[in-house]
Design a protein around this motif. Sequence first.
Motif: not given
Lengths: 652, 71
Positions: A600, A632-633, A636-637
């Motif tokens: 994250n 934001s990435q 997702s984690k």
Amino acid sequence: MFVFAIAVLFKLCSIQFIDGDKYRAMAQKRSIKAFEIPANRGNVYSADGSLLATSIPKYDVGIDAVTSSDNNFKKYIKPLCDSLAVFTGKSSGSIERKIKKARNTKDQYLLLLRNLSYSEFIRIRSFPLFKLGSIRGGFVYSQKTKREHPLGSIAERSIGYERIDENGYATRVGIDGAFGKDYLRGENGRRLKQRIGKGEWKPIRDANEIEPKNGYDIYTTIDVNIQDIAHHSLLGQLEKYEAEHGCVVVMDVKTGEIKAIANLGRNREGKYYERLNYAVGESHEPGSTFKVMAMMVALEDKVIDTSTVIDTKNGRKMFYGRPINDSGAGHGKISAAKTLEVSSNIGLATIVDDNYSKQPEKFLKRLRDWRLDKELGVSIIGEGEPVIPKPGDKIWSRNALPSMAYGYNMQLTPLQTLAFYNAIANKGELIKPRFLRAVKEFDRNIEVFEKEVLVDKICSDETLLKIKDILKNIVERGTGERLYSKTFSMAGKTGTARADYANIEEWLKDRKYVSSFAGYFPADKPKYSCIVVIHKPSTKVGYYGADVSGPVFKRIAQKIYTDTPLIDEIDSVEFQNPQVVQDFEKFNTISNTYKTIMPNLIGIPAMDAVAFLENMEVKVKVKLKGSGVIKSQSISKDKKLKFNQTIVLEAS
Amino acid sequence: MIASAHSADKKVFEISRMSNEVKELHSAFVDKRGRLMRLKKESYIESEMKKKGIEISLNPPIKIKVKSQEQ
């Protein structure tokens, strides 16, 4: 026939038994020879381990003009001469003529070049024709050992040499000369050898008859950097003022070590080189630098104080029918301290004459107590003798005392004057100037030289304090004013003395002076003392001690000042910011745990985020939009990362 | 006897060759060292730098000593 046989037999016996010993000895003489094994002379080093003097092979190169074949000679003679021309700067044609002439006259050895260094020798050896060697090319050389000073002319006279001529008479110059016999030379060995072919000889026994003992190495006190500066600034001033000769010596105040000593004299072509060791060997009238000693006698005897008023008149005052002059229009009534600051001849003559004319012995005894009448006994051979006259001497008269007050009618060498100024800087302790630190055999000390105290304390602290104050003021506002520097402090005394003035008319036509400056620096905590003496500067350019000699002193003081870094202490700029510590720990945890799955990254600085992804064990492509903190990435984690996957990060 | 005499001779030639080499190397060493010392001299650097318009500083360098707080 029988008689003939008897005769032969008789001769045989006579050779064998009667003259046998004689012939056997002769035979042995031809095939056995005692060889001298020369000991290697020790090296001379500077204080920091730079080589000052060493023995190295030098080469003389010649040509056997006959040995090479016509073919080779024709083919290579031109290129060889061209190469030699480039090397020597002579014309190729003249060299070629010389060699051709030698070939015609069947000369087997024509000397071409002398005293080549090894690298030059190697270069010559690779020239055309010479490349073919000695038999086909006619390359002939001989090697000899020479004493070399790798620093060139710098301090050459003080480093010195030892030369022994065929009559065994030795010329000993400088340190190398002074310590040659005891340390540097070593002892030659001897070995019996038997002739074996190719001009070689074979030792008869395993061991040498006498083993050679190599000379010891000598470590001097010379500091190459200070020496370099001293040499070049002296050279600069000599050239500027077209002076005859000059010297400069730098001494370490506390130990008496000579850090630099340069002596330059002019030759007929007007070039300067290390000619004689003026600093050690030349005693001359010191002039105004001696006023300091005169003043100190008076201060120490308490016959005057620095504030005593002295009448220096209008620049001219009669002493026993002889006038003494000051330069300029005179200084009138000034304090005793001021007489020294402005270097008043009348002032010092008055102080000394008023107080000591009835008891000159009292004045002279102080000078003797300060050992100014004796040589220092330095190791370099040929120290000049000081001259301090006393009643009864040929040069003594009623005028002698006032003359001495300002440095005339007496003689000192620059080194003797320097040693005294050094004592002022060194809380009154008079030390012998020293050129040597240690004698070594490889790393083993054979002898270590310590400082040698000549006089424990020349005068009271009170007198020292006063004279140091005056010396400092001389540079701040007196005759040395032009040397003053805002950034570093110096203390010293100028001197401008007449030279060769015996015939006053001659002198007036062609004025000759000796310009000097003696002192120490920094003024408050003296580290080095220094004297500069320049003889016979061209009066058209200038002759005052402050102008001629002072700049050399200043340059050295400045060099030593700029070489010592100023130290600024500041408090540590490091501080512990809790936020930084927390971020750092978070960074570590992420990079240690997430190796193949997406961490994250939200809330993390973009730079750190990119670094994480690049250091993953899986190779991924990162696309970053914006900078700052990640918002934001695209993946997702906790998702597993795939090879070459593109991750888009958006940052604020 | 003869063989060992010859081998001794051989060694003598070898020794003389090698001692010549030592001399040459020492000479080369002093040569290079002398050059290095001349190049290192402040007066030389000063004159070289003058061409580039750089002169000797009138002020010494300042050394900053940082005192650590945890004392």
